[in-house]
Design a protein around this motif. Structure first.
Motif, PDB file in Angstrom:
ATOM      1  N   ASP A 337       0.809  -1.225   0.000  1.00 51.54           N
ATOM      2  CA  ASP A 337       0.000   0.000   0.000  1.00 51.54           C
ATOM      3  C   ASP A 337       0.840   1.272   0.000  1.00 51.54           C
ATOM      4  O   ASP A 337       0.301   2.382  -0.029  1.00 51.54           O
ATOM      5  N   GLY A 338       2.163   1.133   0.034  1.00 50.84           N
ATOM      6  CA  GLY A 338       3.044   2.293  -0.013  1.00 50.84           C
ATOM      7  C   GLY A 338       3.200   3.038   1.287  1.00 50.84           C
ATOM      8  O   GLY A 338       3.809   4.106   1.319  1.00 50.84           O
ATOM      9  N   SER A 339       2.714   2.484   2.389  1.00 54.92           N
ATOM     10  CA  SER A 339       2.731   3.220   3.657  1.00 54.92           C
ATOM     11  C   SER A 339       4.004   3.031   4.464  1.00 54.92           C
ATOM     12  O   SER A 339       4.304   3.835   5.350  1.00 54.92           O
ATOM     13  N   GLN A 340       4.774   1.949   4.190  1.00 53.76           N
ATOM     14  CA  GLN A 340       5.963   1.666   4.977  1.00 53.76           C
ATOM     15  C   GLN A 340       7.127   1.261   4.071  1.00 53.76           C
ATOM     16  O   GLN A 340       6.928   0.612   3.036  1.00 53.76           O
ATOM     17  N   ALA A 341       8.323   1.627   4.491  1.00 55.43           N
ATOM     18  CA  ALA A 341       9.549   1.181   3.839  1.00 55.43           C
ATOM     19  C   ALA A 341      10.308   0.303   4.824  1.00 55.43           C
ATOM     20  O   ALA A 341      10.213   0.486   6.044  1.00 55.43           O
ATOM     21  N   PHE A 342      11.069  -0.649   4.282  1.00 59.52           N
ATOM     22  CA  PHE A 342      11.827  -1.580   5.124  1.00 59.52           C
ATOM     23  C   PHE A 342      13.296  -1.501   4.739  1.00 59.52           C
ATOM     24  O   PHE A 342      13.666  -1.780   3.593  1.00 59.52           O
ATOM     25  N   LEU A 343      14.125  -1.106   5.721  1.00 57.89           N
ATOM     26  CA  LEU A 343      15.559  -0.940   5.526  1.00 57.89           C
ATOM     27  C   LEU A 343      16.298  -1.625   6.673  1.00 57.89           C
ATOM     28  O   LEU A 343      15.710  -1.900   7.727  1.00 57.89           O
ATOM     29  N   PHE A 344      17.590  -1.880   6.485  1.00 54.94           N
ATOM     30  CA  PHE A 344      18.342  -2.434   7.606  1.00 54.94           C
ATOM     31  C   PHE A 344      19.349  -1.406   8.114  1.00 54.94           C
ATOM     32  O   PHE A 344      19.822  -0.540   7.373  1.00 54.94           O
ATOM     33  N   ALA A 345      19.649  -1.518   9.406  1.00 57.36           N
ATOM     34  CA  ALA A 345      20.599  -0.616  10.060  1.00 57.36           C
ATOM     35  C   ALA A 345      21.054  -1.242  11.363  1.00 57.36           C
ATOM     36  O   ALA A 345      20.398  -2.147  11.904  1.00 57.36           O
ATOM     37  N   ARG A 346      22.173  -0.760  11.879  1.00 60.32           N
ATOM     38  CA  ARG A 346      22.643  -1.215  13.185  1.00 60.32           C
ATOM     39  C   ARG A 346      21.926  -0.424  14.284  1.00 60.32           C
ATOM     40  O   ARG A 346      21.762   0.791  14.167  1.00 60.32           O
ATOM     41  N   PRO A 347      21.470  -1.110  15.330  1.00 60.27           N
ATOM     42  CA  PRO A 347      20.774  -0.418  16.410  1.00 60.27           C
ATOM     43  C   PRO A 347      21.612   0.657  17.086  1.00 60.27           C
ATOM     44  O   PRO A 347      21.081   1.600  17.658  1.00 60.27           O
ATOM     45  N   SER A 348      22.943   0.519  17.011  1.00 60.34           N
ATOM     46  CA  SER A 348      23.841   1.536  17.557  1.00 60.34           C
ATOM     47  C   SER A 348      25.159   1.451  16.796  1.00 60.34           C
ATOM     48  O   SER A 348      25.406   0.494  16.052  1.00 60.34           O
ATOM     49  N   SER A 349      26.002   2.426  17.001  1.00 61.54           N
ATOM     50  CA  SER A 349      27.270   2.468  16.270  1.00 61.54           C
ATOM     51  C   SER A 349      28.207   1.335  16.665  1.00 61.54           C
ATOM     52  O   SER A 349      29.145   1.006  15.933  1.00 61.54           O
ATOM     53  N   THR A 350      27.979   0.728  17.818  1.00 64.81           N
ATOM     54  CA  THR A 350      28.855  -0.346  18.293  1.00 64.81           C
ATOM     55  C   THR A 350      28.227  -1.725  18.137  1.00 64.81           C
ATOM     56  O   THR A 350      28.865  -2.729  18.461  1.00 64.81           O
TER      57      THR A 350
END
Length: 440
Positions: A337-350
Motif C-alpha cells: 500500500d506504499g505506507s511503509q519502507a523496510f531498511l536495515f541498520a545497526r541499532p547503535s554504532s557499536t
C-alpha cells in the motif's frame, strides 16, 4: 530471427507444461499450500591458494522448509544465479544490490542465468552466460535470447540485463539491452516481451548520450509501472544514476530523482508500491542541498527518501534521534500500500548486528522488526537483508547473513527466514540465499 525464437520457445514451454502436468502438483499451487522460495547455495574451493566460491546451484523449497528441490548441478566455474547484477558478492555472505522478479505470476516457472567464470571463481573476474526459464521440476527451456553470450560487452554483440518477470496483471518479461555488469549501450532501453519471446518491443529508451545503461528494473504489483535506474555516461569511479518510473502501457517516463548511486556499483536499490503511486529510493547525501531529502542528520553518503508521485511530495526517512543510520543497503522494500519502507541498520554504532526496520513513508514511526537470528557472542556479526513481502504485507522473506571471526577461519552462514512483521518473530526455512518468493 524473432519468429524462429518464438517457435522454439513456444515448443519448449509446451513440453515443460506437459511435464509439469504429468508430475505431482506444485507446492505453491493451492491456496492452502505454503509458498515457494527460490534460493542459491555456493560451493567453495581453493584457487591460487585462496579459498573462494567456485560454483553455485539454485533450488526451490516450500516456505515451511519442506519439498526442497535442486534445479541445477554444482559445476566448478559455473554460477547458476538469478542475475549477475544482484550477486556481486556471491558466496561471502552478501547478496548483491538487487533481486529481480524471477517467478512468473503463477509460481510455475522462473528465470535464472548460467554464468561461467574463467578463473574459476566469481568475484573480480570476467564471466559469460545465458538466461534460461526453468519449471518447478528443474526442466529448462532453450536460452531466452539469441547469441552465444547474454553477458558480453554490448560493443561486441547483443547483451541483456535486469531481466524481470511481471506480476499477474502483466505477465510479460522486462529487460535492459545491456548486461548489468557492462552498462555501455547507446541508447539504453527497456524491452518487454512474452515468456515465449513473442511481442518483443521497445518500451522506453533513455537519452542516447546522457545515459549508458539501465539497471535494477522493478515491477509495480499491478503491472502498470516499472521503476528503473538510468546510469549516466559520466566517466566516474562511482557512477550515478537517475531514477525513472515508466508506464508499461504508453512508455511514458516520469523522472523521480537525480543523483542516485548506480545500482551495480554501490547497490542501494529502491522499490515501488503496488499501484505505483509511492517510491522509496536513496540519493547521494549533500548537506548543502536544501531539498526535502537532504535534512540535518547523521548521514554521510546516502539519504533515503519516499516520494508520492501523485502529490510530488518527498519525505526523508531518518531516525529523529539519530541513533539509527540508514546507510547503503542491498535493496529496500516498500509495503504494497506504499505506507511503509523496510531498511536495515545497526541499532547503535557499536552493535554487531544490522536489523530490519520499518519506517512510515510519511517519515514517522520508525520501528525495529528483526532481532539476531543467532546468539551474539565474541566475533559474531550479522546483517539482515529483506527479499520479498507477502501480497498482504504481513510477512517478509529475508536473509540473515552471519559471519563468525575469530576464531579463524571466517565462517559464513546464510539463513533464510520468514518474518512476521507484526511482532518480529522469525521462522527458519533453510540455509542459503533466497532471491524470490511466490506466496498467497
Amino acid at each position: 530471427m524473432q519468429v524462429i525464437s518464438c517457435r522454439r520457445a513456444l515448443l519448449a514451454l509446451a513440453c515443460l507444461s506437459a511435464a509439469a502436468f504429468a508430475a505431482q502438483p506444485l507446492v505453491a499451487a493451492a491456496q492452502t499450500s505454503p509458498g515457494t522460495v527460490l534460493f542459491s547455495r555456493t560451493i567453495s574451493g581453493t584457487v591460487d591458494g585462496i579459498t573462494t566460491p567456485i560454483g553455485s546451484a539454485i533450488f526451490s523449497i516450500a516456505d515451511d522448509g519442506s519439498h526442497e528441490r535442486q534445479f541445477t548441478p554444482y559445476t566448478q566455474g559455473v554460477f547458476n544465479i538469478p542475475a549477475v547484477g544482484g550477486y556481486d558478492d556471491l558466496g561471502v555472505g552478501n547478496e548483491g544490490p538487487w533481486l529481480e522478479n524471477a517467478f512468473n505470476p503463477k509460481g510455475t516457472y522462473s528465470i535464472y542465468v548460467e554464468a561461467h567464470s574463467t578463473l574459476p571463481h566469481y568475484n573480480f573476474t570476467d564471466y559469460h552466460g545465458k538466461y534460461y526459464i526453468v519449471n518447478a521440476y528443474g526442466v529448462r527451456t532453450p536460452p531466452m535470447f539469441f547469441g552465444s553470450d547474454d553477458l558480453e560487452d554490448p560493443r561486441d554483440g547483443p547483451s541483456y540485463g535486469s531481466v524481470a518477470w511481471g506480476p499477474a496483471a502483466n505477465d510479460q518479461i522486462a529487460y535492459a539491452n545491456s548486461a548489468d555488469v557492462l552498462p555501455h549501450k547507446h541508447p539504453p532501453c527497456i524491452h518487454l516481451m512474452q515468456s515465449t519471446g513473442s511481442n518483443n518491443q521497445v518500451l522506453w529508451c533513455a537519452a542516447k548520450w546522457y545515459y549508458r545503461g539501465i539497471e535494477a528494473i522493478r515491477w509495480s504489483g499491478d503491472g502498470h509501472s516499472l521503476l528503473a535506474y538510468a546510469v549516466r555516461t559520466d566517466p566516474t569511479l562511482d557512477p550515478e544514476a537517475d531514477i525513472y518510473v515508466i508506464n508499461t502501457t504508453t512508455g511514458a517516463a516520469t523522472k523521480v530523482e537525480v543523483n542516485s548511486y548506480a545500482p551495480y556499483t554501490l547497490g542501494s536499490v529502491g522499490d515501488i508500491s503496488y499501484d505505483g503511486h509511492e517510491v522509496v529510493y536513496g540519493v547521494t547525501y549533500d548537506s548543502n542541498d536544501p531539498g526535502p531529502c537532504h535534512v540535518a542528520s547523521n548521514q554521510t553518503y546516502i539519504q533515503w527518501c519516499a516520494k508520492n508521485l501523485l502529490t510530488g511530495q518527498s519525505v526523508a526517512l531518518v531516525d529523529p534521534s539519530q541513533a539509527v543510520t540508514f546507510g547503503f543497503q542491498k535493496q529496500v522494500l516498500i509495503s504494497p500500500d506504499g505506507s511503509q519502507a523496510f531498511l536495515f541498520a545497526r541499532p547503535s554504532s557499536t552493535a554487531g548486528d544490522a536489523e530490519i526496520y520499518a519506517v512510515k513513508t510519511d517519515g514517522s514511526g520508525i520501528r525495529q522488526i528483526t532481532s539476531p537470528c543467532v546468539p551474539m557472542q565474541y566475533g559474531t556479526s550479522l546483517w539482515w537483508v529483506p527479499v520479498r513481502l507477502s501480497p498482504d504485507g504481513t510477512r517478509m522473506l529475508a536473509n540473515c547473513n552471519v559471519e563468525q571471526y575469530p576464531p579463524a577461519p571466517v565462517v559464513y552462514t546464510n539463513k533464510i527466514m520468514v518474518v512476521n512483521l507484526a511482532d518480529g518473530s522469525a521462522r527458519f526455512v533453510t540455509n542459503g540465499t533466497a532471491y524470490d518468493w511466490h506466496t498467497q
